[in-house]
Enzyme design. Structure first.
Site, PDB file in Angstrom:
ATOM      1  N   LYS A  30       1.567  -1.005  -0.240  1.00 39.93           N
ATOM      2  CA  LYS A  30       0.304  -0.195   0.235  1.00 39.93           C
ATOM      3  C   LYS A  30       0.793   1.063  -0.368  1.00 39.93           C
ATOM      4  CE  LYS A  30      -2.041  -0.843   3.842  1.00 39.93           C
ATOM      5  NZ  LYS A  30      -0.656  -2.445   4.745  1.00 39.93           N
ATOM      6  N   ARG A  38      -9.997   0.817   9.027  1.00 42.28           N
ATOM      7  CA  ARG A  38      -9.717  -1.009   9.486  1.00 42.28           C
ATOM      8  C   ARG A  38     -10.877  -1.655  10.180  1.00 42.28           C
ATOM      9  NH1 ARG A  38      -3.844   0.075   8.809  1.00 42.28           N
ATOM     10  NH2 ARG A  38      -2.226  -0.918  10.094  1.00 42.28           N
ATOM     11  N   ARG A  44      12.598  -4.342   5.307  1.00 43.22           N
ATOM     12  CA  ARG A  44      12.022  -3.228   4.801  1.00 43.22           C
ATOM     13  C   ARG A  44      12.593  -2.023   6.303  1.00 43.22           C
ATOM     14  NH1 ARG A  44       6.283  -1.180   5.301  1.00 43.22           N
ATOM     15  NH2 ARG A  44       5.892  -2.178   7.738  1.00 43.22           N
ATOM     16  N   ARG A  70      10.910   0.277  11.599  1.00 43.83           N
ATOM     17  CA  ARG A  70       9.735   0.181  12.338  1.00 43.83           C
ATOM     18  C   ARG A  70      10.208  -0.487  13.179  1.00 43.83           C
ATOM     19  NH1 ARG A  70       4.634   0.792   7.998  1.00 43.83           N
ATOM     20  NH2 ARG A  70       3.660  -0.611  10.094  1.00 43.83           N
TER      21      ARG A  70
HETATM   22  P1  AP5 Z   1       5.132  -1.224   1.690  1.00 46.01           P
HETATM   23  O1  AP5 Z   1       4.313  -1.746   0.959  1.00 46.01           O
HETATM   24  O2  AP5 Z   1       5.263   0.005   2.841  1.00 46.01           O
HETATM   25  O3  AP5 Z   1       3.384  -2.451   2.782  1.00 46.01           O
HETATM   26  P2  AP5 Z   1       2.757  -1.246   3.800  1.00 46.01           P
HETATM   27  O4  AP5 Z   1       1.148  -2.126   2.371  1.00 46.01           O
HETATM   28  O5  AP5 Z   1       1.806  -0.011   3.104  1.00 46.01           O
HETATM   29  O6  AP5 Z   1       2.525  -2.341   5.101  1.00 46.01           O
HETATM   30  P3  AP5 Z   1       2.547  -2.017   6.362  1.00 46.01           P
HETATM   31  O7  AP5 Z   1       3.276  -2.866   6.808  1.00 46.01           O
HETATM   32  O8  AP5 Z   1       3.085  -0.489   6.443  1.00 46.01           O
HETATM   33  O9  AP5 Z   1       1.339  -2.078   6.665  1.00 46.01           O
HETATM   34  P4  AP5 Z   1       0.380  -1.565   8.110  1.00 46.01           P
HETATM   35  O10 AP5 Z   1      -1.054  -2.004   8.013  1.00 46.01           O
HETATM   36  O11 AP5 Z   1       0.887  -2.666   9.297  1.00 46.01           O
HETATM   37  O12 AP5 Z   1       0.901  -0.407   9.246  1.00 46.01           O
HETATM   38  P5  AP5 Z   1       0.511   0.976   8.991  1.00 46.01           P
HETATM   39  O13 AP5 Z   1       1.507   2.357   9.018  1.00 46.01           O
HETATM   40  O14 AP5 Z   1      -0.546   1.221   8.384  1.00 46.01           O
HETATM   41  O15 AP5 Z   1       5.591  -2.526   1.731  1.00 46.01           O
HETATM   42  C1  AP5 Z   1       6.058  -3.434   2.892  1.00 46.01           C
HETATM   43  C2  AP5 Z   1       8.279  -3.584   1.456  1.00 46.01           C
HETATM   44  O16 AP5 Z   1       7.963  -4.495   1.326  1.00 46.01           O
HETATM   45  C3  AP5 Z   1       8.709  -2.263   1.640  1.00 46.01           C
HETATM   46  O17 AP5 Z   1       9.757  -2.474   2.035  1.00 46.01           O
HETATM   47  C4  AP5 Z   1       8.717  -2.734  -0.072  1.00 46.01           C
HETATM   48  O18 AP5 Z   1       9.572  -2.054  -0.311  1.00 46.01           O
HETATM   49  C5  AP5 Z   1       8.671  -3.933  -0.010  1.00 46.01           C
HETATM   50  N1  AP5 Z   1       7.958  -4.141  -0.828  1.00 46.01           N
HETATM   51  C6  AP5 Z   1       6.712  -3.401  -1.718  1.00 46.01           C
HETATM   52  N2  AP5 Z   1       5.478  -4.116  -2.513  1.00 46.01           N
HETATM   53  C7  AP5 Z   1       6.936  -5.017  -3.243  1.00 46.01           C
HETATM   54  C8  AP5 Z   1       6.407  -6.032  -4.057  1.00 46.01           C
HETATM   55  N3  AP5 Z   1       6.053  -6.112  -5.189  1.00 46.01           N
HETATM   56  N4  AP5 Z   1       7.069  -7.130  -4.389  1.00 46.01           N
HETATM   57  C9  AP5 Z   1       8.247  -7.239  -3.591  1.00 46.01           C
HETATM   58  N5  AP5 Z   1       8.683  -6.328  -2.265  1.00 46.01           N
HETATM   59  C10 AP5 Z   1       7.646  -5.293  -2.335  1.00 46.01           C
HETATM   60  O19 AP5 Z   1      -0.125   0.563  10.437  1.00 46.01           O
HETATM   61  C11 AP5 Z   1       1.187   0.193  11.863  1.00 46.01           C
HETATM   62  C12 AP5 Z   1       0.047   0.299  13.493  1.00 46.01           C
HETATM   63  O20 AP5 Z   1      -0.921   1.932  12.770  1.00 46.01           O
HETATM   64  C13 AP5 Z   1      -1.132  -0.725  13.353  1.00 46.01           C
HETATM   65  O21 AP5 Z   1      -0.405  -1.802  13.182  1.00 46.01           O
HETATM   66  C14 AP5 Z   1      -2.121  -0.060  13.922  1.00 46.01           C
HETATM   67  O22 AP5 Z   1      -1.218  -0.382  15.530  1.00 46.01           O
HETATM   68  C15 AP5 Z   1      -2.408   1.758  13.825  1.00 46.01           C
HETATM   69  N6  AP5 Z   1      -3.261   2.063  13.053  1.00 46.01           N
HETATM   70  C16 AP5 Z   1      -2.350   2.760  11.791  1.00 46.01           C
HETATM   71  N7  AP5 Z   1      -4.456   3.029  11.017  1.00 46.01           N
HETATM   72  C17 AP5 Z   1      -5.101   2.323  11.680  1.00 46.01           C
HETATM   73  C18 AP5 Z   1      -6.218   2.580  11.304  1.00 46.01           C
HETATM   74  N8  AP5 Z   1      -6.976   3.120  10.664  1.00 46.01           N
HETATM   75  N9  AP5 Z   1      -7.110   1.968  13.081  1.00 46.01           N
HETATM   76  C19 AP5 Z   1      -6.268   1.741  13.880  1.00 46.01           C
HETATM   77  N10 AP5 Z   1      -4.426   1.725  14.078  1.00 46.01           N
HETATM   78  C20 AP5 Z   1      -4.053   1.925  13.270  1.00 46.01           C
HETATM   79 ZN    ZN Z   2       2.282   1.246   4.484  1.00 46.32          ZN
END
Ligand code: AP5
Ligand code: ZN
Length: 213
Positions: A13, A88, A127, A160
């Protein structure tokens, strides 16, 4: 365009959002990035969010709905937005519907970054991010020109705190129990498109562009 990117941790994402954002002049609203910034600067919001984030649990609906509602008022978000990591829970999706209704708009498309859990640990543990810009790299799949250093600013990259195998298990559990029902919620509204998120980054980009054209 008003878009939602939904998918498990590491599904891509955050990697695809900046590309789509530039192409369509949208704002990129990542609740994860906004919460991490609040934690880093120790704001009251950050202090409330920290424990849940460190353990891989979701923060409260109230907290994230508040930050999204505020962010959507920004002038740069008036042309459209990408919501990355929000909603979410079904309760968040319902709140979002209310917020948009109030503004006389709605969601155009929801992209579901579908991917098998088994490939996510390697993506997450490899990452490295540049915190101030949100740019992310991967030691194997998207390495920076110099290891540990941001290509554009030359500043150091960090990992992270929640990017380890143990916390990933909790994040995935939260995804399956609390976020998967949100996918059904949008499927019923007929705005959902599935993306093959296990493909290489450029192939995922083409699929995303096709879905949005
Ligand atoms: P990347 O694109 O960075 O992954 P992502 O989908 O953004 O995954 P996240 O880990 O950021 O999602 P998340 O939902 O766990 O975390 P968030 O920050 O939202 O890709 C990952 C890696 O793979 C990178 O190194 C990239 O280079 C590589 N890659 C990408 N595409 C690739 C491909 N096609 N092939 C190979 N490699 C690839 O949330 C964090 C925390 O915040 C949550 O746990 C929660 O506590 C809180 N939070 C956030 N939003 C909410 C909400 N709405 N409600 C409640 N709590 C929330
Ligand atoms: Zn993300």
């Amino acid at each position: 365009k008003r878009l939602i990117f939904i998918g498990p941790p590491g599904s891509g994402k955050g990697t695809q959002s900046p590309i789509v954002k530039d192409e369509f002049c949208l704002c990129h609203l990542s609740t994860g990035d906004m919460l991490r910034a609040a934690v880093a600067s120790k704001t009251p919001l950050g202090l409330k969010a920290k424990e849940a984030m460190d353990t891989g649990a979701l923060v409260t609906d109230e907290l994230v709905v508040g930050i999204i509602d505020e962010a959507m008022n920004k002038p740069k978000c008036q042309k459209g937005f990408i919501l990355d990591g929000f909603p979410r829970t079904v309760a968040q999706a319902e709140k979002l519907d209310e917020m948009l209704k109030k503004r006389g708009t709605g969601i155009d498309k929801v992209l579901n970054f579908a991917i098998d859990d088994s490939v996510l640990e390697e993506r997450i543990t490899g990452r490295w991010i540049h915190p101030s810009s949100g740019r992310s790299y991967h030691t194997k799949f998207a390495p920076p020109k110099t290891p540990g250093v941001d290509d554009i600013t030359g500043e150091p990259l960090i990992q992270r705190k929640d990017d380890n195998a143990e916390v990933l298990r909790s994040r995935l559990a939260a995804f399956h129990t609390q976020t998967e029902p949100v996918i059904d919620y949008y499927a019923k509204k007929a705005v959902l498109t599935n993306i093959h998120a296990e493909k290489a980054p450029q192939e995922v980009t083409s699929e995303v562009q096709k879905a949005l054209s």
